[in-house]
Design a protein around this motif. Structure first.
Motif, PDB file in Angstrom:
ATOM      1  N   ILE A 112       0.876  -1.168   0.000  1.00 39.53           N
ATOM      2  CA  ILE A 112       0.000   0.000   0.000  1.00 39.53           C
ATOM      3  C   ILE A 112       0.913   1.217   0.000  1.00 39.53           C
ATOM      4  O   ILE A 112       1.773   1.353   0.874  1.00 39.53           O
ATOM      5  CB  ILE A 112      -0.913   0.031   1.235  1.00 39.53           C
ATOM      6  CG1 ILE A 112      -1.864  -1.161   1.224  1.00 39.53           C
ATOM      7  CG2 ILE A 112      -1.705   1.335   1.303  1.00 39.53           C
ATOM      8  CD1 ILE A 112      -2.726  -1.292   2.474  1.00 39.53           C
ATOM      9  N   VAL A 113       0.771   2.074  -0.998  1.00 38.79           N
ATOM     10  CA  VAL A 113       1.644   3.244  -1.144  1.00 38.79           C
ATOM     11  C   VAL A 113       1.044   4.421  -0.384  1.00 38.79           C
ATOM     12  O   VAL A 113      -0.113   4.782  -0.599  1.00 38.79           O
ATOM     13  CB  VAL A 113       1.842   3.613  -2.624  1.00 38.79           C
ATOM     14  CG1 VAL A 113       2.763   4.825  -2.758  1.00 38.79           C
ATOM     15  CG2 VAL A 113       2.399   2.426  -3.399  1.00 38.79           C
ATOM     16  N   LYS A 114       1.822   5.006   0.516  1.00 43.76           N
ATOM     17  CA  LYS A 114       1.389   6.156   1.294  1.00 43.76           C
ATOM     18  C   LYS A 114       2.201   7.385   0.892  1.00 43.76           C
ATOM     19  O   LYS A 114       3.370   7.277   0.548  1.00 43.76           O
ATOM     20  CB  LYS A 114       1.586   5.900   2.791  1.00 43.76           C
ATOM     21  CG  LYS A 114       0.742   4.780   3.365  1.00 43.76           C
ATOM     22  CD  LYS A 114      -0.692   5.211   3.528  1.00 43.76           C
ATOM     23  CE  LYS A 114      -1.509   4.140   4.223  1.00 43.76           C
ATOM     24  NZ  LYS A 114      -2.911   4.558   4.405  1.00 43.76           N
ATOM     25  N   ASP A 115       1.583   8.553   0.964  1.00 46.90           N
ATOM     26  CA  ASP A 115       2.262   9.813   0.676  1.00 46.90           C
ATOM     27  C   ASP A 115       2.756  10.389   1.993  1.00 46.90           C
ATOM     28  O   ASP A 115       1.980  11.002   2.741  1.00 46.90           O
ATOM     29  CB  ASP A 115       1.300  10.773  -0.020  1.00 46.90           C
ATOM     30  CG  ASP A 115       1.966  12.084  -0.396  1.00 46.90           C
ATOM     31  OD1 ASP A 115       3.215  12.139  -0.372  1.00 46.90           O
ATOM     32  OD2 ASP A 115       1.246  13.050  -0.686  1.00 46.90           O
ATOM     33  N   LEU A 116       4.019  10.178   2.319  1.00 46.51           N
ATOM     34  CA  LEU A 116       4.560  10.587   3.612  1.00 46.51           C
ATOM     35  C   LEU A 116       5.785  11.468   3.443  1.00 46.51           C
ATOM     36  O   LEU A 116       6.649  11.195   2.609  1.00 46.51           O
ATOM     37  CB  LEU A 116       4.958   9.360   4.440  1.00 46.51           C
ATOM     38  CG  LEU A 116       3.847   8.397   4.856  1.00 46.51           C
ATOM     39  CD1 LEU A 116       4.447   7.151   5.487  1.00 46.51           C
ATOM     40  CD2 LEU A 116       2.904   9.078   5.826  1.00 46.51           C
ATOM     41  N   SER A 117       5.879  12.487   4.267  1.00 49.02           N
ATOM     42  CA  SER A 117       7.081  13.318   4.316  1.00 49.02           C
ATOM     43  C   SER A 117       8.168  12.569   5.069  1.00 49.02           C
ATOM     44  O   SER A 117       7.912  11.545   5.719  1.00 49.02           O
ATOM     45  CB  SER A 117       6.784  14.640   5.021  1.00 49.02           C
ATOM     46  OG  SER A 117       6.470  14.394   6.387  1.00 49.02           O
ATOM     47  N   ASP A 118       9.396  13.082   5.002  1.00 42.64           N
ATOM     48  CA  ASP A 118      10.493  12.467   5.752  1.00 42.64           C
ATOM     49  C   ASP A 118      10.189  12.428   7.244  1.00 42.64           C
ATOM     50  O   ASP A 118      10.420  11.418   7.911  1.00 42.64           O
ATOM     51  CB  ASP A 118      11.802  13.229   5.526  1.00 42.64           C
ATOM     52  CG  ASP A 118      12.401  12.981   4.150  1.00 42.64           C
ATOM     53  OD1 ASP A 118      11.891  12.085   3.447  1.00 42.64           O
ATOM     54  OD2 ASP A 118      13.363  13.678   3.786  1.00 42.64           O
ATOM     55  N   SER A 119       9.669  13.542   7.780  1.00 40.10           N
ATOM     56  CA  SER A 119       9.410  13.594   9.222  1.00 40.10           C
ATOM     57  C   SER A 119       8.298  12.637   9.622  1.00 40.10           C
ATOM     58  O   SER A 119       8.378  11.974  10.660  1.00 40.10           O
ATOM     59  CB  SER A 119       9.052  15.023   9.645  1.00 40.10           C
ATOM     60  OG  SER A 119       7.891  15.477   8.971  1.00 40.10           O
ATOM     61  N   ALA A 120       7.246  12.541   8.787  1.00 41.96           N
ATOM     62  CA  ALA A 120       6.155  11.614   9.092  1.00 41.96           C
ATOM     63  C   ALA A 120       6.630  10.167   9.018  1.00 41.96           C
ATOM     64  O   ALA A 120       6.249   9.331   9.826  1.00 41.96           O
ATOM     65  CB  ALA A 120       4.992  11.838   8.132  1.00 41.96           C
ATOM     66  N   MET A 121       7.482   9.883   8.025  1.00 41.18           N
ATOM     67  CA  MET A 121       8.005   8.531   7.878  1.00 41.18           C
ATOM     68  C   MET A 121       8.875   8.159   9.077  1.00 41.18           C
ATOM     69  O   MET A 121       8.797   7.048   9.603  1.00 41.18           O
ATOM     70  CB  MET A 121       8.821   8.424   6.585  1.00 41.18           C
ATOM     71  CG  MET A 121       9.351   7.020   6.325  1.00 41.18           C
ATOM     72  SD  MET A 121      10.183   6.938   4.722  1.00 41.18           S
ATOM     73  CE  MET A 121      10.680   5.218   4.681  1.00 41.18           C
ATOM     74  N   MET A 122       9.718   9.094   9.509  1.00 39.47           N
ATOM     75  CA  MET A 122      10.561   8.831  10.671  1.00 39.47           C
ATOM     76  C   MET A 122       9.706   8.601  11.912  1.00 39.47           C
ATOM     77  O   MET A 122       9.928   7.658  12.670  1.00 39.47           O
ATOM     78  CB  MET A 122      11.512   9.995  10.924  1.00 39.47           C
ATOM     79  CG  MET A 122      12.173   9.921  12.289  1.00 39.47           C
ATOM     80  SD  MET A 122      13.299  11.264  12.589  1.00 39.47           S
ATOM     81  CE  MET A 122      14.706  10.671  11.708  1.00 39.47           C
ATOM     82  N   GLU A 123       8.716   9.472  12.104  1.00 36.69           N
ATOM     83  CA  GLU A 123       7.867   9.340  13.289  1.00 36.69           C
ATOM     84  C   GLU A 123       7.145   8.004  13.296  1.00 36.69           C
ATOM     85  O   GLU A 123       7.088   7.308  14.315  1.00 36.69           O
ATOM     86  CB  GLU A 123       6.857  10.486  13.338  1.00 36.69           C
ATOM     87  CG  GLU A 123       6.016  10.480  14.602  1.00 36.69           C
ATOM     88  CD  GLU A 123       5.181  11.735  14.751  1.00 36.69           C
ATOM     89  OE1 GLU A 123       4.644  11.952  15.836  1.00 36.69           O
ATOM     90  OE2 GLU A 123       5.077  12.494  13.770  1.00 36.69           O
ATOM     91  N   LEU A 124       6.620   7.615  12.156  1.00 36.34           N
ATOM     92  CA  LEU A 124       5.907   6.343  12.060  1.00 36.34           C
ATOM     93  C   LEU A 124       6.830   5.170  12.360  1.00 36.34           C
ATOM     94  O   LEU A 124       6.501   4.289  13.152  1.00 36.34           O
ATOM     95  CB  LEU A 124       5.299   6.197  10.659  1.00 36.34           C
ATOM     96  CG  LEU A 124       4.334   5.032  10.446  1.00 36.34           C
ATOM     97  CD1 LEU A 124       3.342   5.399   9.364  1.00 36.34           C
ATOM     98  CD2 LEU A 124       5.061   3.757  10.062  1.00 36.34           C
TER      99      LEU A 124
END
Length: 295
Positions: A112-124
């Motif tokens: 499943i492809v998500k549209d995430l920023s670097d900060s959101a990806m790191m937080e997740l």
């Protein structure tokens, strides 16, 4: 966290794994909500790259081998969460399945492809891993440290996001003050958290390293290490702190564990434990954790 084992796990191992459920819960909190957020695609394993913000550095080989055997029979049922990155994709959640798929010699997996920023990806990635129980203490400390630095968060903010006490976060971060070789002994399971906290009572890293090797060689208990650390302290320090709770590493360890459990300040002194609470709601929460029912 008790995971089911054995090659008979089949589809249940791939679809109902508690690890997958936690990933999905964290993704829904961090990822932006879009109508197509659950659209599943199939992509080549060769186009997937690991998460650069992944705090987990070690993966249990036996568990990966078991999952790989199940994947050979049933394929990957639970999609990986990824984001587009140039011509490839970065894994946001599901690296364990990715590694097992490679072991199983699969060529493609559902995503499943998500549209995430670097900060959101790191937080997740960091929250999803730190909320599990199987990260070793050093990986947890490194993950929290990265989380704070990259997102410019305070210890209090990180504690709130992770559902931990401020004191618990602070004491986990203290592990990074240990020599690298001592940290590796913790990663290898040769030193416990109690041993590490006792070692931090020493003034120099060479002393920490020497005592750490002695712990491993002689199988010293935490209490024995605490006593050795107390004896190694200089006379001035011992006299100025005599009778003080701060020199009692055992008492500090008990306090830290109770603070993690109750998410509030706990003080331990001779024959007395004090648990702080701010209001009646917090008192009710603590009483519930203690199993006290006043109804």
């Amino acid at each position: 966290m008790a995971n089911k084992r054995g090659l008979g796990r089949g589809i249940d191992a791939l679809f109902s794994d508690e690890e997958d459920k936690k990933e999905a819960q964290v993704v829904e909190k961090v990822a932006p909500k879009k109508d197509d957020r659950n659209s599943v695609s199939t992509i080549s394993l060769s186009s997937l790259k690991v998460n650069p913000y992944q705090p987990r550095k070690t993966f249990d080989e036996a568990s990966l081998s078991e999952l790989a055997e199940s994947l050979k029979q049933s394929g990957v049922i639970q999609p990986l969460i990824v984001r587009a990155h140039g011509k490839n994709y970065q894994i946001v959640a599901g690296e364990r399945r990715f590694r097992a798929a490679k072991l199983a010699k699969l060529t493609e997996v559902p995503v499943i492809v998500k549209d995430l920023s670097d900060s959101a990806m790191m937080e997740l990635a960091i929250i999803e891993n730190l909320q599990r129980e199987d990260l070793n203490p050093i990986e947890e400390a490194q993950g929290i440290n990265s989380y704070m630095k990259e997102l410019a968060l305070t210890q209090a903010q990180v504690a709130e996001k992770l559902g931990k006490s401020r004191a618990g976060v602070a004491n986990t971060l203290r592990l990074l003050n240990l020599p690298t070789e001592v940290q590796q002994l913790m990663i290898d399971g040769k030193l416990s958290m109690g041993h590490a906290r006792a070692l931090l009572g020493l003034d120099s890293q060479p002393d920490m390293l020497l005592l750490a090797h002695r712990i491993v060689k002689e199988g010293l208990s935490v209490r024995q290490v605490e006593e050795l650390v107390r004896k190694s302290a200089n006379p001035e320090k011992k006299s100025s702190n005599q009778g003080s709770k701060s020199t009692n590493i055992y008492a500090e360890e008990v306090e830290h564990q109770l603070e993690d459990k109750f998410s509030t300040k706990v003080s331990l002194s001779k024959k007395k434990i004090e648990i702080n609470f701010a209001n009646e709601d917090e008192l009710d929460r603590i009483l519930t954790l203690l199993g006290v029912n006043l109804d």
